[in-house]
Design a protein around this motif. Structure first.
Motif, PDB file in Angstrom:
ATOM      1  N   ALA A  80      30.923  -0.522  -2.359  1.00 14.56           N
ATOM      2  CA  ALA A  80      30.282  -1.787  -2.742  1.00 14.56           C
ATOM      3  C   ALA A  80      29.487  -1.650  -4.035  1.00 14.56           C
ATOM      4  O   ALA A  80      29.430  -2.581  -4.844  1.00 14.56           O
ATOM      5  N   GLN A  81      28.860  -0.481  -4.243  1.00 11.91           N
ATOM      6  CA  GLN A  81      28.075  -0.293  -5.464  1.00 11.91           C
ATOM      7  C   GLN A  81      28.975  -0.281  -6.695  1.00 11.91           C
ATOM      8  O   GLN A  81      28.683  -0.928  -7.711  1.00 11.91           O
ATOM      9  N   LEU A  82      30.079   0.452  -6.605  1.00  8.26           N
ATOM     10  CA  LEU A  82      31.007   0.504  -7.731  1.00  8.26           C
ATOM     11  C   LEU A  82      31.666  -0.854  -7.961  1.00  8.26           C
ATOM     12  O   LEU A  82      31.913  -1.247  -9.106  1.00  8.26           O
ATOM     13  N   LEU A  83      31.952  -1.584  -6.890  1.00  9.26           N
ATOM     14  CA  LEU A  83      32.536  -2.922  -7.047  1.00  9.26           C
ATOM     15  C   LEU A  83      31.603  -3.840  -7.827  1.00  9.26           C
ATOM     16  O   LEU A  83      32.043  -4.641  -8.652  1.00  9.26           O
ATOM     17  N   ARG A  84      30.290  -3.734  -7.552  1.00 10.09           N
ATOM     18  CA  ARG A  84      29.325  -4.552  -8.300  1.00 10.09           C
ATOM     19  C   ARG A  84      29.342  -4.213  -9.785  1.00 10.09           C
ATOM     20  O   ARG A  84      29.281  -5.087 -10.651  1.00 10.09           O
ATOM     21  N   LEU A  85      29.407  -2.921 -10.091  1.00 12.69           N
ATOM     22  CA  LEU A  85      29.422  -2.501 -11.492  1.00 12.69           C
ATOM     23  C   LEU A  85      30.735  -2.903 -12.170  1.00 12.69           C
ATOM     24  O   LEU A  85      30.748  -3.293 -13.340  1.00 12.69           O
ATOM     25  N   ASN A  86      31.854  -2.795 -11.445  1.00 15.68           N
ATOM     26  CA  ASN A  86      33.138  -3.207 -12.004  1.00 15.68           C
ATOM     27  C   ASN A  86      33.168  -4.711 -12.269  1.00 15.68           C
ATOM     28  O   ASN A  86      33.670  -5.165 -13.306  1.00 15.68           O
ATOM     29  N   ALA A  87      32.624  -5.490 -11.335  1.00 14.73           N
ATOM     30  CA  ALA A  87      32.529  -6.934 -11.555  1.00 14.73           C
ATOM     31  C   ALA A  87      31.635  -7.223 -12.756  1.00 14.73           C
ATOM     32  O   ALA A  87      31.913  -8.130 -13.560  1.00 14.73           O
ATOM     33  N   GLY A  88      30.572  -6.440 -12.906  1.00 12.51           N
ATOM     34  CA  GLY A  88      29.654  -6.639 -14.016  1.00 12.51           C
ATOM     35  C   GLY A  88      30.298  -6.414 -15.364  1.00 12.51           C
ATOM     36  O   GLY A  88      30.112  -7.201 -16.295  1.00 12.51           O
ATOM     37  N   VAL A  89      31.076  -5.336 -15.493  1.00  7.47           N
ATOM     38  CA  VAL A  89      31.685  -5.071 -16.810  1.00  7.47           C
ATOM     39  C   VAL A  89      32.761  -6.112 -17.113  1.00  7.47           C
ATOM     40  O   VAL A  89      32.982  -6.470 -18.278  1.00  7.47           O
ATOM     41  N   PHE A  90      33.416  -6.634 -16.083  1.00  7.60           N
ATOM     42  CA  PHE A  90      34.359  -7.739 -16.291  1.00  7.60           C
ATOM     43  C   PHE A  90      33.633  -8.957 -16.863  1.00  7.60           C
ATOM     44  O   PHE A  90      34.071  -9.553 -17.859  1.00  7.60           O
ATOM     45  N   VAL A  91      32.502  -9.317 -16.246  1.00  3.22           N
ATOM     46  CA  VAL A  91      31.736 -10.480 -16.703  1.00  3.22           C
ATOM     47  C   VAL A  91      31.220 -10.254 -18.118  1.00  3.22           C
ATOM     48  O   VAL A  91      31.306 -11.140 -18.980  1.00  3.22           O
ATOM     49  N   LEU A  92      30.692  -9.051 -18.388  1.00  3.18           N
ATOM     50  CA  LEU A  92      30.112  -8.770 -19.703  1.00  3.18           C
ATOM     51  C   LEU A  92      31.126  -9.006 -20.811  1.00  3.18           C
ATOM     52  O   LEU A  92      30.833  -9.662 -21.823  1.00  3.18           O
ATOM     53  N   HIS A  93      32.340  -8.496 -20.646  1.00  2.00           N
ATOM     54  CA  HIS A  93      33.321  -8.609 -21.723  1.00  2.00           C
ATOM     55  C   HIS A  93      34.026  -9.963 -21.721  1.00  2.00           C
ATOM     56  O   HIS A  93      34.477 -10.419 -22.784  1.00  2.00           O
ATOM     57  N   ALA A  94      34.110 -10.598 -20.573  1.00  2.00           N
ATOM     58  CA  ALA A  94      34.627 -11.970 -20.567  1.00  2.00           C
ATOM     59  C   ALA A  94      33.672 -12.898 -21.311  1.00  2.00           C
ATOM     60  O   ALA A  94      34.097 -13.741 -22.120  1.00  2.00           O
ATOM     61  N   VAL A  95      32.373 -12.737 -21.067  1.00  2.00           N
ATOM     62  CA  VAL A  95      31.372 -13.549 -21.762  1.00  2.00           C
ATOM     63  C   VAL A  95      31.399 -13.253 -23.257  1.00  2.00           C
ATOM     64  O   VAL A  95      31.346 -14.163 -24.099  1.00  2.00           O
ATOM     65  N   GLN A  96      31.489 -11.976 -23.618  1.00  2.00           N
ATOM     66  CA  GLN A  96      31.524 -11.602 -25.034  1.00  2.00           C
ATOM     67  C   GLN A  96      32.699 -12.266 -25.757  1.00  2.00           C
ATOM     68  O   GLN A  96      32.527 -12.873 -26.825  1.00  2.00           O
ATOM     69  N   MET A  97      33.898 -12.175 -25.176  1.00  2.00           N
ATOM     70  CA  MET A  97      35.067 -12.747 -25.841  1.00  2.00           C
ATOM     71  C   MET A  97      34.997 -14.270 -25.872  1.00  2.00           C
ATOM     72  O   MET A  97      35.362 -14.893 -26.875  1.00  2.00           O
ATOM     73  N   ALA A  98      34.531 -14.876 -24.787  1.00  2.00           N
ATOM     74  CA  ALA A  98      34.422 -16.335 -24.749  1.00  2.00           C
ATOM     75  C   ALA A  98      33.440 -16.845 -25.809  1.00  2.00           C
ATOM     76  O   ALA A  98      33.683 -17.856 -26.468  1.00  2.00           O
ATOM     77  N   MET A  99      32.320 -16.121 -25.980  1.00  2.00           N
ATOM     78  CA  MET A  99      31.344 -16.505 -26.996  1.00  2.00           C
ATOM     79  C   MET A  99      31.978 -16.565 -28.377  1.00  2.00           C
ATOM     80  O   MET A  99      31.743 -17.495 -29.154  1.00  2.00           O
TER      81      MET A  99
END
Length: 400
Positions: free
Chosen positions: A206-225
């Motif tokens: 569960a801890q790694l899943l949270r971090l994996n979801a986080g890096v997905f969001v970080l780079h999705a937000v970056q590209m969308a911006m």
């Protein structure tokens, strides 16, 4: 850091810098230069040729990471860089857009990010690992800004094929650094049934899943911006060729902020607090851009955009340094490459999703809809981060 840790961090950051500079040099000019090739009048094909790199990266990060657990990090990194060289040469020799797309896909197939970060984790202690990851993050940010300055000049000098030859030479420089600069990797752990079982645990942690979801969001937000930001900067009075004058100072200043805040907090055992603060700052920046989206486009001012970009890079660079560091601590040593492979796969998928969905949202809902989406994603990630436990409770086999 010990001398060996400094040498490992600097060498691996140098490898990342050479590879990412090669990639970033192409991005600012690809869409325009691709129009000169047969088939280049089809925007869908041009977009596909650009995006295939991210797709093959996403598909192959995990296999390369797992291979580095079994066969050794350096061997896998060299093989991946050779694949990148071949892809660069294929793109340089291309006479059609389809050939360019194939070259870009082969470039992405050299997916060595997981193996590089896993090797850095092998060669550094937990308490200094975030510094090593930060050097890699800094190298990526600097190469992005440098590429914005160099790409138009180099393209005018050697054209798009010449840029791909440059990327091939940079990757060869990375191979030389792997062989003669980066310290020898530690002995590999036996790839037994128990280590394969730990990889299954990695996928369910569960801890790694949270971090994996986080890096997905970080780079999705970056590209969308970045789907909306360049046009805003132009509306605010900054010519496209001068955008680096905003990006480069923002990136450099954010490094100073990261050094002043992140590393001291890590030494005090407050890395989780720093991580949450960076995610909260990311959400705040998205709220700021949402406010800008509701302003009159004809009265946009450059100042708020500059400040918001500075705050974004502060959050982004802190997260780029701390997220892979946390993954390497929480993962079992025998599955560290696999865990970082999953992490980098999520990162690549985030880049792909952010670009695709960002363009769709901008077209269908305008910048307001785009930044409502990035704000929502950032807020959901912040909620997820409250479940990340302190790194001291990481899997015991991950401790050094």
């Amino acid at each position: 850091m010990t001398p060996t840790e400094r040498r490992a961090s600097q060498g691996l950051a140098f490898i990342f810098a050479l590879r990412m500079l090669g990639l970033f040099l192409v991005l600012p000019v690809f869409a325009l230069e691709a129009q000169k090739y047969p088939g280049g009048d089809n925007p869908a094909l041009v977009g596909l040729a650009m995006g295939l790199y991210g797709l093959t990266q996403a598909v192959l990060q995990l296999p390369f990471g797992m291979a580095s657990d079994r066969f050794g990090r350096k061997r896998v990194i060299v093989i991946g860089l050779l694949v990148f060289v071949l892809g660069s040469l294929l793109a340089a020799w291309a006479t059609s857009l389809q050939g360019l797309a194939l070259g870009r896909a082969l470039q992405g197939a050299g997916a060595v990010s997981a193996a590089v970060t896993a090797l850095l984790a092998d060669l550094t202690r937990d308490q200094v690992r975030t510094k090593g990851m930060a050097l890699i993050g800094m190298s990526i940010g600097l190469m992005f800004a440098v590429a914005l300055v160099l790409a138009p000049w180099l393209t005018a000098l050697v054209g798009l094929p010449g840029l791909f030859y440059v990327t091939a030479l940079l990757a060869l420089g990375g191979i030389a650094a792997v062989c003669w600069w980066v310290p020898a990797e530690p002995p590999r752990h036996a790839h037994t049934a128990s280590s394969r079982a730990r990889f299954a645990d990695v996928l369910a942690d569960a801890q790694l899943l949270r971090l994996n979801a986080g890096v997905f969001v970080l780079h999705a937000v970056q590209m969308a911006m970045w789907v909306a930001l360049p046009a805003w900067l132009v509306l605010a009075g900054l010519a496209r060729a001068d955008h680096w004058q905003v990006y480069l100072p923002a990136v450099v200043l954010s490094f100073g902020v990261m050094g002043a805040l992140l590393f001291p907090m890590e030494r005090r055992g407050q890395l989780r607090t720093a991580l949450r603060g960076a995610v909260a700052l990311l959400a705040l920046v998205q709220a700021g851009f949402l406010w800008v989206a509701y302003l009159d486009p004809n009265s946009l001012s450059l100042a708020p955009l500059v400040w918001l970009l500075l705050l974004f890079f502060c959050a982004f660079n802190c997260l780029e340094a701390s997220l892979p560091s946390l993954v390497s601590r929480l993962a079992p040593i025998t599955a560290r490459g696999a865990a970082l492979g999953v992490f980098n796969t999520c990162q690549s998928l985030g880049l792909f999703a952010g670009g695709a969905l960002g363009g769709l949202l901008l077209k269908q809902a305008g910048p307001q809809g785009l930044f409502w989406a990035t704000l929502l994603l950032s807020g959901l990630w912040l909620a997820l981060m409250w479940g990340v436990r302190p790194t001291a409770s990481a899997h015991p086999s991950a401790a050094r």
